[in-house]
Design a protein around this motif. Structure first.
Motif: not given
Length: 441
Positions: A370-374, A412-422
């Motif tokens: 997953r890409f980080s926001p930005g 580890v099966i998945s990792a997901r960014w928070h839409p706003d926070d780091f």
């Protein structure tokens, strides 16, 4: 890419010590024909959630904004927008400090620098396969092998005082036996009013969600067009018709189905993959991509109703390919990243139709990218038990700095960014879903 630099990167990314094991757990998955298998029992220590080496920064200007992870001696500016070429992606003049911090600086500093910490740990009785944040960032959903769906509250990071001991998250909603089988995947619609789940019971469930009451509403829709495990789902917003479409794929006939969420009826089936569809991703608009066990990535355009491009292993070298276990496209639609089951990630210039590079942040299957926001960083999760952060700033044809930022004692099966926070969520075969963040200084 220089060979020595590439080997140094691989060596550095594989240098973590092995985790000692104490508790037994089983791992359920599907074989090549979609049949359920249970892997040999492994052992793990449930309490051994290891974090990364600390961020070496003079000051964390803002607790969670990745754009502000800047040394206080550097100009306090946001990272620039992407340039038109991949070779000087950061823009600006040579020598100007206009970028977000490089992960090359994320090195150990005797514990005196900020670092990702486990804030909450959701424990289950079996592997936790999937989790994702609601678009508003206030809640997140979690699905597991126990067939249980949960919706949890995202805590206020600014209120965190002591994160030395992770706590259990606040569970707002819990549905046991949500599916007849394990929940393999889930996704929120971009508007946040729909939640979809997929399972190895060969069904997809579509539910309406009220973000004000944080509750599911109305009658759920069960979709049964698949004849094998549903491995991934994603939503597409049809802005022309003001409708939401659900895309789902998996094992069995290896077809991808498109469902009209308003009617709950599938109206399109897309064939082309010769192996399980393992991953789906939409970055806005009518196009989406799919990754498969057949080692290919296919681009689909719903306006034409078919496949518009295929990325395959090099001609004449099919053995060099590897199943595409995960994939993502950056918001601009220009950069594709694929996670493979050999531990490697591949970067592709979508518009230029060319491979940029392949690097190896993990020693086993890369099940989540997953890409980080930005899109300044890439978050990857692998069966080697690690979550890795890779810096995507600069020349994408050169070696990319990577650093482990979280550790589980099992896959580890998945990792997901928070839409706003780091912050990010990780789910694991160690039976947990963990929320990681950088606490306020």
């Amino acid at each position: 890419m220089k060979k020595g630099s590439h080997m140094d990167l691989i060596s550095r990314s594989r240098s973590l010590e092995d985790v000692r094991t104490e508790v037994v757990t089983e791992w359920e998955d599907d074989d090549e024909n979609g049949n359920r298998i249970v892997a040999p029992a492994t052992k793990f220590n449930r309490s051994s959630h290891k974090t990364n080496a600390p961020f070496q920064k003079q000051n964390l200007l803002t607790r969670h904004s990745m754009e502000n992870l800047i040394d206080d001696k550097s100009p306090q500016v946001l990272p620039p927008k992407r340039s038109s070429g991949f070779q000087n992606r950061n823009g600006g003049h040579q020598g100007t400090q206009m970028t977000a911090p490089s992960v090359e600086n994320l090195v150990e500093d005797n514990g005196s620098r900020p670092t990702f910490k486990p804030v909450t740990v959701l424990e289950d009785l079996q592997a936790v396969r999937c989790a994702d944040f609601h678009p508003n960032g206030k809640v997140y959903a979690v699905g597991s092998n126990t067939k249980t769906l949960r919706i949890c509250t995202y805590p206020k990071i600014e209120d965190l005082k002591d994160v030395s001991t992770p706590t259990a998250p606040t569970v707002l909603l819990k549905r046991t036996k949500h599916h007849k089988g394990s929940i393999y995947t889930l996704a929120w619609s971009p508007a946040g009013d729909l939640l979809a789940t997929g399972s190895n019971d060969k069904t997809v469930k579509l539910m309406r969600f009220n973000s004000h009451t944080c509750n599911l509403e109305g009658q759920e829709v069960e979709l049964s067009m698949h004849d094998g495990t549903v491995r991934d789902v994603c939503f597409i917003e049809d802005t022309t018709n003001k409708a939401s479409l659900l895309v789902s794929g998996g094992a069995g006939d290896c077809k991808i189905y498109v469902t009209d969420c308003a009617t709950g009826k599938p109206f399109q089936s897309l064939g082309g993959h010769s192996g399980h569809v393992l991953s789906l991703y939409n970055w806005g608009g009518a196009m989406f991509v799919s990754g498969s066990q057949d080692k290919t990535v296919r681009f689909w355009d719903l306006r034409t109703g078919g496949c518009v491009n295929v990325i395959s292993p090099p001609a004449g070298h099919p053995g060099k390919g590897s199943a595409v276990a995960s994939l993502a496209v950056d918001p601009s639609g220009r950069l594709l990243v694929c996670g493979h089951d050999d531990g490697s990630c591949a970067l592709h210039d979508v518009r230029g139709s060319r491979a940029l590079q392949r690097f190896t942040p993990h020693s086993s299957d890369v099940r989540s990218v997953r890409f980080s926001p930005g899109a300044y960083y890439l978050l990857t999760a692998g069966y080697d038990g690690r979550v890795v952060l890779t810096d995507l700033q600069g020349d994408l044809t050169c070696p990319l700095p990577s650093v482990p930022v979280a550790r589980h004692p099992d896959k580890v099966i998945s990792a997901r960014w928070h839409p706003d926070d780091f912050s990010f969520l990780s789910t694991s075969a160690d039976r947990t879903a963990v929320l990681w963040t950088i606490p306020p200084v």
